[in-house]
Design an enzyme around this catalytic site. Sequence first.
Site, short mmCIF file in Angstrom:
data_model
loop_
_atom_site.label_atom_id
_atom_site.label_comp_id
_atom_site.label_asym_id
_atom_site.label_seq_id
_atom_site.Cartn_x
_atom_site.Cartn_y
_atom_site.Cartn_z
N GLY A 68 0.83 -1.21 0.00
CA GLY A 68 0.00 0.00 0.00
C GLY A 68 0.86 1.24 0.00
O GLY A 68 0.58 2.20 -0.70
N GLU A 79 9.29 2.09 7.65
CA GLU A 79 9.43 3.33 6.89
C GLU A 79 10.80 3.99 7.01
O GLU A 79 11.26 4.67 6.10
CB GLU A 79 8.32 4.31 7.31
CG GLU A 79 6.97 3.76 6.91
CD GLU A 79 5.78 4.48 7.50
OE1 GLU A 79 5.27 5.38 6.85
OE2 GLU A 79 5.35 4.11 8.60
N ILE A 139 0.20 -5.82 5.39
CA ILE A 139 0.29 -5.15 4.09
C ILE A 139 1.51 -5.63 3.31
O ILE A 139 2.00 -4.95 2.41
CB ILE A 139 0.26 -3.62 4.23
CG1 ILE A 139 1.43 -3.10 5.10
CG2 ILE A 139 -1.06 -3.18 4.85
CD1 ILE A 139 1.57 -1.58 5.06
MO1 MOS Z 1 2.91 4.92 6.49
S1 MOS Z 1 2.65 5.85 4.67
O1 MOS Z 1 2.80 6.14 7.70
O2 MOS Z 1 1.67 3.75 6.33
#
Ligand code: MOS
Length: 757
Positions: free
Chosen positions: A249, A718, A476
């Site tokens: 995602g 991230e 995800i």
């Molecule tokens: Mo991330 S874009 O904060 O799922």
Amino acid sequence: MPTTEKNATTSPIGRKTPRIDGPLKVSGKAMYASDFSFPGLLYAVPVEATIASGKIQKLDTAEAEKMPGVRAILHRANIGKIFRSVLVGNLDGIVDERRPPFEDDIIRYYGQYIALAVAGTFESAKAAADAVRATYTEQKPNVNLDLQPDNDPEVVETSHGPTKRLQSERGDPESAFASAPVKLDQTYVTPAETHNPIELQATTAMWDGSMLTIYEESQGIFNLQGVLAQMFGLPRENVRVITRFVGSGFGSKLWPWTHCALAVAAARQLGKPVKLVLSRKMMFQSAGHRPRTQQRVRLGATTEGKLVSLMHDYVNDLGMLDGYHENCGEATPFHYSVPNLRVKWGLARRNIGAPTAMRGPGAVPGLYATESAMNELADQLKLDLVRLRVLNEPKIDESLNIPFSSRHYLECLQLGAEKFGWSKRNPEIGAMKQDGLILGWGMAGCSWIAGRFPAHASVQLRDDGTARVASGTQDIGTGTYTILAQLVSDKTGVPLNKVEVVLGDTSLPAGPISGGSLVTGSMVPAVFAAADQAITSLLTVATTTPGSPFEKRKPSELAFQNGRVFVKADGPANGVPFADLLRRANVRMATGYGKSEGTLEDKKPKVSMHSFGCHFVEVIWQPAIARLRVSRVVTVIDGGRIINPLAGRNQIEGAVVMGIGMALLEHTVYDPQNGAPINSNLADYLMAVITDVPQLEVHFLDYPDKEINPLGARGIGEIGLAGMAAAITAAVHHATGVRVRELPVKIEDLLTSSILS
Ligand code: MOS
């Protein structure tokens, strides 16, 4: 409370664990949102506006309605009521494009949906959508690339509620900058980037009376449930969202988009299940993107390299409605020690679709700017890039005046430098050569938030020796199924292959969004609490069942370890498997529920929780043909305890590759004439692919952060993208002498290099 002593030899925590859902995925058995089919299923294809600013004058649906297999052409006049949703508290009701589809006739961006063709097959729906004719009164769209802040109030209503534009301030940054012996004042630009998960966004909606069921690839099923309940005027419990698997995602699937409401409304009008799968082109128009940012960074320093002032003023563009804020200033206030600081932001509205979170929202473009500025300042001071950072290491979070929960940034820098061989760097531009080509070496630091969302889970110990863990969160593609199995296996001793993990259904205990890299950190205490309660229940069964070997005992005299119950005083040697105890009692399962509180709502936190890291990058520059490649990356991450080093490494590697794309390739181009994203396909929108991937080395420091959860695990989805672009542009400068301050780095930028032969 039951005693749960861990046995280090059997616990899978910290062990490289292959994905438990891997076989389902590679055999094609994993069911993604658009894989589900139902009797009577109809297909919907939206009609896209072909202007970016104006008004619909006439919509001609006559021809489309007559086409074979067409069931309806829905538009503003006949789709039925779709209500507007609103925020509910801080974590519910979040939407980045708030306007319900078809709410008015105004077109605010190219590709906005203006009608919906519904037919018995996808092909006839597509043909009918293509046959709908729209005429418009058209205005020239504003897709101006220079971003100056709109005249917004000091507190802006953003997608997440009211937010102050003055993000952080201390000391007197203006006068400290004015009197600083060394100054840097530069502006950095990051382009619009579009998420390109392999799985397209898709909704299948069906009604049973007033009960609505949705299959959707959502990163946040409970938020989607709440938003749909509001949009269709339903009690929340009448909406069920199912998301078994997500083909990535990157943030684009965090919050609901307008196509979802269209599918729901169509299913309501026609009384049949309706499936709507976006095209890749639509993914570029109406399902979010990372917005363009323009960031001015001012640094003041002493001649020795101690920062005295830092000002970070940034603007992101966004659609004409709503208030998406790209939080570029997230890491700025605490990353380095500086007595005088100001971070302020603004918004610039354009005729583009609504932006949304994309992997590392805010911090990724933000750290590109601030870390680039640090690198430029170091060069200005003739200081080593690492040295400047070491000189400005803070002792506490200076923005909040509280300690860090666990910060090992200096150790990241030290280990990274050592593994990379940084001490051999000759800082002179173009001076390092290999096989006749020029090497550029750069580095940058990174950081990402840590914390917990509220989370709920249930755990069952079953009479066949298996366990089940369930939570309404999502996997995800990051490994959540596997992590939850590891947590339960650790607590109960049930081997991984006997732990069933159930996710992605709003009928399960409420789980967190798959966002902010917070799922693992949030789930640990909830799953542990649920397992503890299941064990307590089991021990009660053990002491109350007639004929049980523990019949006359008190639960407090018993312990549970490695799947066996035993008398504490006797030790584990004569333990009885829990399945035996359950079977003897005719109990199918001992169940526990657990929850953990969120940390992000805490307005007065006692510690500052973040992950840290750094990247060291080598590029190879071939001046004769102006060819640039990233050839080597060493990344070090201080992300707390790593529960699954295999999945963890994979997350960082993927993020690093995405960072190469961010630095050198990715950008969405909006046509200045009609506002269309013109590279809206996988041929023209370039991303880093396997041939762009250099030698990658990822190191984890693996210090548990005990403030976040009992295992000390923070998130790592991230952070690996943050800082990469700054490290690459520093390496590019080192190789070519060209300072690129607008991403991506293009060949044209490098043609001005003095290192062209
Ligand atoms: Mo991330 S874009 O904060 O799922």
